[in-house]
Design a protein around this motif. Sequence first.
Motif, PDB file in Angstrom:
ATOM      1  N   HIS A 199     -16.644  -3.717  32.360  1.00  0.00           N
ATOM      2  CA  HIS A 199     -16.806  -3.582  31.116  1.00  0.00           C
ATOM      3  C   HIS A 199     -17.153  -2.484  30.261  1.00  0.00           C
ATOM      4  CE1 HIS A 199     -16.200  -7.993  31.721  1.00  0.00           C
ATOM      5  NE2 HIS A 199     -17.138  -7.963  32.483  1.00  0.00           N
ATOM      6  N   GLY A 200     -17.569  -1.532  30.767  1.00  0.00           N
ATOM      7  CA  GLY A 200     -18.283  -0.256  30.265  1.00  0.00           C
ATOM      8  C   GLY A 200     -19.571  -0.394  30.385  1.00  0.00           C
ATOM      9  N   LYS A 201     -20.193   0.817  29.711  1.00  0.00           N
ATOM     10  CA  LYS A 201     -21.782   1.164  29.950  1.00  0.00           C
ATOM     11  C   LYS A 201     -22.759   0.306  29.328  1.00  0.00           C
ATOM     12  CE  LYS A 201     -21.812   4.728  26.522  1.00  0.00           C
ATOM     13  NZ  LYS A 201     -22.138   6.214  26.050  1.00  0.00           N
ATOM     14  N   ILE A 202     -22.257  -0.243  28.223  1.00  0.00           N
ATOM     15  CA  ILE A 202     -23.406  -1.428  27.160  1.00  0.00           C
ATOM     16  C   ILE A 202     -23.575  -2.430  28.165  1.00  0.00           C
ATOM     17  CG2 ILE A 202     -23.562  -2.745  25.361  1.00  0.00           C
ATOM     18  CD1 ILE A 202     -21.725  -0.525  23.745  1.00  0.00           C
ATOM     19  N   ILE A 203     -24.823  -2.705  28.299  1.00  0.00           N
ATOM     20  CA  ILE A 203     -25.246  -3.822  29.169  1.00  0.00           C
ATOM     21  C   ILE A 203     -25.725  -4.848  28.129  1.00  0.00           C
ATOM     22  CG2 ILE A 203     -26.814  -4.604  30.910  1.00  0.00           C
ATOM     23  CD1 ILE A 203     -24.741  -2.874  31.838  1.00  0.00           C
ATOM     24  N   PRO A 204     -25.268  -5.984  27.886  1.00  0.00           N
ATOM     25  CA  PRO A 204     -25.534  -6.838  26.857  1.00  0.00           C
ATOM     26  C   PRO A 204     -26.761  -7.721  27.298  1.00  0.00           C
ATOM     27  CG  PRO A 204     -23.846  -7.826  28.306  1.00  0.00           C
ATOM     28  CD  PRO A 204     -24.108  -6.346  28.510  1.00  0.00           C
ATOM     29  N   GLY A 205     -27.652  -7.932  26.460  1.00  0.00           N
ATOM     30  CA  GLY A 205     -29.080  -8.624  26.660  1.00  0.00           C
ATOM     31  C   GLY A 205     -30.200  -7.587  26.783  1.00  0.00           C
ATOM     32  N   PHE A 206     -29.919  -6.379  26.728  1.00  0.00           N
ATOM     33  CA  PHE A 206     -30.826  -5.314  26.757  1.00  0.00           C
ATOM     34  C   PHE A 206     -30.799  -4.306  25.833  1.00  0.00           C
ATOM     35  CE2 PHE A 206     -30.437  -7.510  30.667  1.00  0.00           C
ATOM     36  CZ  PHE A 206     -31.809  -7.863  31.182  1.00  0.00           C
ATOM     37  N   GLY A 207     -32.074  -3.940  25.018  1.00  0.00           N
ATOM     38  CA  GLY A 207     -32.057  -3.207  23.921  1.00  0.00           C
ATOM     39  C   GLY A 207     -31.689  -3.801  22.698  1.00  0.00           C
ATOM     40  N   HIS A 208     -32.348  -2.991  21.499  1.00  0.00           N
ATOM     41  CA  HIS A 208     -32.009  -3.787  20.246  1.00  0.00           C
ATOM     42  C   HIS A 208     -31.960  -2.746  19.127  1.00  0.00           C
ATOM     43  CE1 HIS A 208     -32.066  -6.415  16.985  1.00  0.00           C
ATOM     44  NE2 HIS A 208     -31.674  -7.346  17.531  1.00  0.00           N
ATOM     45  N   ARG A 209     -31.200  -2.648  18.263  1.00  0.00           N
ATOM     46  CA  ARG A 209     -31.228  -1.464  17.335  1.00  0.00           C
ATOM     47  C   ARG A 209     -32.244  -1.637  16.347  1.00  0.00           C
ATOM     48  NH1 ARG A 209     -28.418  -3.217  12.546  1.00  0.00           N
ATOM     49  NH2 ARG A 209     -27.454  -5.305  12.756  1.00  0.00           N
ATOM     50  N   PHE A 210     -32.757  -2.791  16.159  1.00  0.00           N
ATOM     51  CA  PHE A 210     -33.766  -3.178  15.097  1.00  0.00           C
ATOM     52  C   PHE A 210     -35.147  -2.863  15.775  1.00  0.00           C
ATOM     53  CE2 PHE A 210     -35.591  -5.534  11.938  1.00  0.00           C
ATOM     54  CZ  PHE A 210     -35.286  -4.951  10.511  1.00  0.00           C
ATOM     55  N   HIS A 211     -35.349  -3.836  17.021  1.00  0.00           N
ATOM     56  CA  HIS A 211     -36.575  -4.166  17.690  1.00  0.00           C
ATOM     57  C   HIS A 211     -36.933  -3.354  18.707  1.00  0.00           C
ATOM     58  CE1 HIS A 211     -36.812  -7.617  14.923  1.00  0.00           C
ATOM     59  NE2 HIS A 211     -35.811  -8.339  15.396  1.00  0.00           N
ATOM     60  N   GLY A 212     -37.916  -2.581  18.866  1.00  0.00           N
ATOM     61  CA  GLY A 212     -38.314  -2.021  19.875  1.00  0.00           C
ATOM     62  C   GLY A 212     -38.640  -2.861  21.163  1.00  0.00           C
ATOM     63  N   ILE A 213     -39.460  -3.940  20.655  1.00  0.00           N
ATOM     64  CA  ILE A 213     -39.513  -5.080  21.520  1.00  0.00           C
ATOM     65  C   ILE A 213     -39.170  -6.308  20.793  1.00  0.00           C
ATOM     66  CG2 ILE A 213     -41.314  -6.571  22.928  1.00  0.00           C
ATOM     67  CD1 ILE A 213     -42.771  -3.707  23.468  1.00  0.00           C
TER      68      ILE A 213
ATOM     69  N   GLY B 280     -34.238   6.815  31.698  1.00  0.00           N
ATOM     70  CA  GLY B 280     -35.242   7.565  31.411  1.00  0.00           C
ATOM     71  C   GLY B 280     -36.350   7.024  30.320  1.00  0.00           C
ATOM     72  N   ALA B 281     -35.893   5.851  29.829  1.00  0.00           N
ATOM     73  CA  ALA B 281     -36.791   5.295  28.549  1.00  0.00           C
ATOM     74  C   ALA B 281     -36.598   3.555  28.646  1.00  0.00           C
ATOM     75  CB  ALA B 281     -36.062   5.557  27.189  1.00  0.00           C
ATOM     76  N   PRO B 282     -37.493   3.072  27.938  1.00  0.00           N
ATOM     77  CA  PRO B 282     -37.607   1.487  28.119  1.00  0.00           C
ATOM     78  C   PRO B 282     -36.323   0.764  27.445  1.00  0.00           C
ATOM     79  CG  PRO B 282     -39.613   2.184  27.653  1.00  0.00           C
ATOM     80  CD  PRO B 282     -38.796   3.496  27.668  1.00  0.00           C
ATOM     81  N   ILE B 283     -35.708   0.028  27.875  1.00  0.00           N
ATOM     82  CA  ILE B 283     -34.651  -0.935  27.415  1.00  0.00           C
ATOM     83  C   ILE B 283     -35.108  -2.455  27.559  1.00  0.00           C
ATOM     84  CG2 ILE B 283     -32.205  -1.105  27.027  1.00  0.00           C
ATOM     85  CD1 ILE B 283     -31.550   1.439  28.403  1.00  0.00           C
ATOM     86  N   PRO B 284     -35.846  -2.753  26.830  1.00  0.00           N
ATOM     87  CA  PRO B 284     -36.491  -4.008  27.245  1.00  0.00           C
ATOM     88  C   PRO B 284     -35.480  -5.210  26.749  1.00  0.00           C
ATOM     89  CG  PRO B 284     -37.290  -3.196  25.087  1.00  0.00           C
ATOM     90  CD  PRO B 284     -36.666  -2.059  25.672  1.00  0.00           C
ATOM     91  N   MET B 285     -35.459  -6.539  27.235  1.00  0.00           N
ATOM     92  CA  MET B 285     -34.728  -7.508  27.249  1.00  0.00           C
ATOM     93  C   MET B 285     -34.771  -8.108  25.535  1.00  0.00           C
ATOM     94  SD  MET B 285     -34.786 -11.284  29.092  1.00  0.00           S
ATOM     95  CE  MET B 285     -34.588 -10.688  30.632  1.00  0.00           C
ATOM     96  N   ASN B 286     -33.642  -8.375  25.045  1.00  0.00           N
ATOM     97  CA  ASN B 286     -33.406  -8.886  23.839  1.00  0.00           C
ATOM     98  C   ASN B 286     -33.443 -10.203  23.695  1.00  0.00           C
ATOM     99  OD1 ASN B 286     -30.836  -9.316  24.053  1.00  0.00           O
ATOM    100  ND2 ASN B 286     -30.449  -7.383  23.153  1.00  0.00           N
ATOM    101  N   ILE B 287     -33.120 -10.891  22.833  1.00  0.00           N
ATOM    102  CA  ILE B 287     -33.026 -12.448  22.763  1.00  0.00           C
ATOM    103  C   ILE B 287     -31.923 -12.983  23.435  1.00  0.00           C
ATOM    104  CG2 ILE B 287     -31.930 -12.268  20.569  1.00  0.00           C
ATOM    105  CD1 ILE B 287     -32.918 -15.132  19.846  1.00  0.00           C
ATOM    106  N   ASP B 288     -30.706 -12.028  23.378  1.00  0.00           N
ATOM    107  CA  ASP B 288     -29.647 -12.581  24.313  1.00  0.00           C
ATOM    108  C   ASP B 288     -29.916 -12.621  25.751  1.00  0.00           C
ATOM    109  OD1 ASP B 288     -27.693 -12.786  21.926  1.00  0.00           O
ATOM    110  OD2 ASP B 288     -27.884 -10.517  21.913  1.00  0.00           O
ATOM    111  N   GLY B 289     -30.730 -11.755  26.145  1.00  0.00           N
ATOM    112  CA  GLY B 289     -31.038 -11.597  27.476  1.00  0.00           C
ATOM    113  C   GLY B 289     -32.161 -12.792  27.764  1.00  0.00           C
ATOM    114  N   ALA B 290     -32.748 -12.993  27.146  1.00  0.00           N
ATOM    115  CA  ALA B 290     -33.822 -13.918  27.415  1.00  0.00           C
ATOM    116  C   ALA B 290     -33.242 -15.483  27.117  1.00  0.00           C
ATOM    117  CB  ALA B 290     -34.806 -14.084  26.344  1.00  0.00           C
ATOM    118  N   THR B 291     -32.350 -15.617  26.234  1.00  0.00           N
ATOM    119  CA  THR B 291     -31.590 -16.789  26.245  1.00  0.00           C
ATOM    120  C   THR B 291     -30.594 -17.085  27.305  1.00  0.00           C
ATOM    121  OG1 THR B 291     -29.941 -16.049  24.618  1.00  0.00           O
ATOM    122  CG2 THR B 291     -31.818 -17.389  23.706  1.00  0.00           C
TER     123      THR B 291
END
Length: 280
Positions: free
Chosen positions: A153-167, A207-218
Amino acid sequence: MADLTQRPPEQLVKQASDWWSTSIVDIEPGKIHFRGYPIQDLIGRVSYPDMAWLLLRGELPTREQSALLEAAMVAGVDHGPHAPSIAISRMAVSCGLPVNGAMASAVNVLDDVHGGAGQQCMELMYGIDRIAGDAAPQMEHVVAGLDAFIAEHGKIIPGFGHRFHGIDPRAVKLMKMVDEAREHGFLSGRFAVIGKLIDEELTRRKGAPIPMNIDGATAAIYCELGFAPELGRGLFVLSRSIGILAHAWEQKQQNARIKGPMPPSIPYTYTGPATRTFNR
């Protein structure tokens, strides 16, 4: 084509009755049963998430299952007018569409890029679960699952990181609820572990935090509850539809006409050729 006149009437009636078959609802005059339960016994006694579970899964959920499903659906209702689905609902109303048309326009954009991350994350988590098999999920299983997912699918991992929210505060709350449900024995916590291991591995790789976002949590919740990935997307659409409806209705009260994505005072960027002389 067979001559229908040669068939007994009762056979034709049975063929017509069998054309659509369903185990979801049984309706006759004065009777509406969902999965065997009379509707009058459900009204006022079960929640909307309970009904969603019943129709999708065939049985009513436990209180704990219902609470997690409801929490996941509440968390995804809205993310502001900058979310494309919400913006589309408001633009549609300003262009004269009724509420149902605005909702249809907005829901239709909840496809793979804007709206599909939860389903895709569930597919990733289920893939890692299959790699682990009967063993408890370990980092080696996550690494193998991530590599296979990226290769396809490519390098983007769904459910982690958010362009608007750091956490993402929604993800923090939802995963806390999952941990509490695991501590009380209401679910295994297997997919919560997978989610946390993915988070750790992505952080190591980037090398930097990519925390779970709502898509990952749900996604973790829906996997814990045993939903198929496509149903995960459908549940998100149901959740976001409330926000879409609210924004469409609010926009309708404002009586603005033909609002585009930006105010007229803010120009778009033109990247075509400079003015040319037409000679023919």
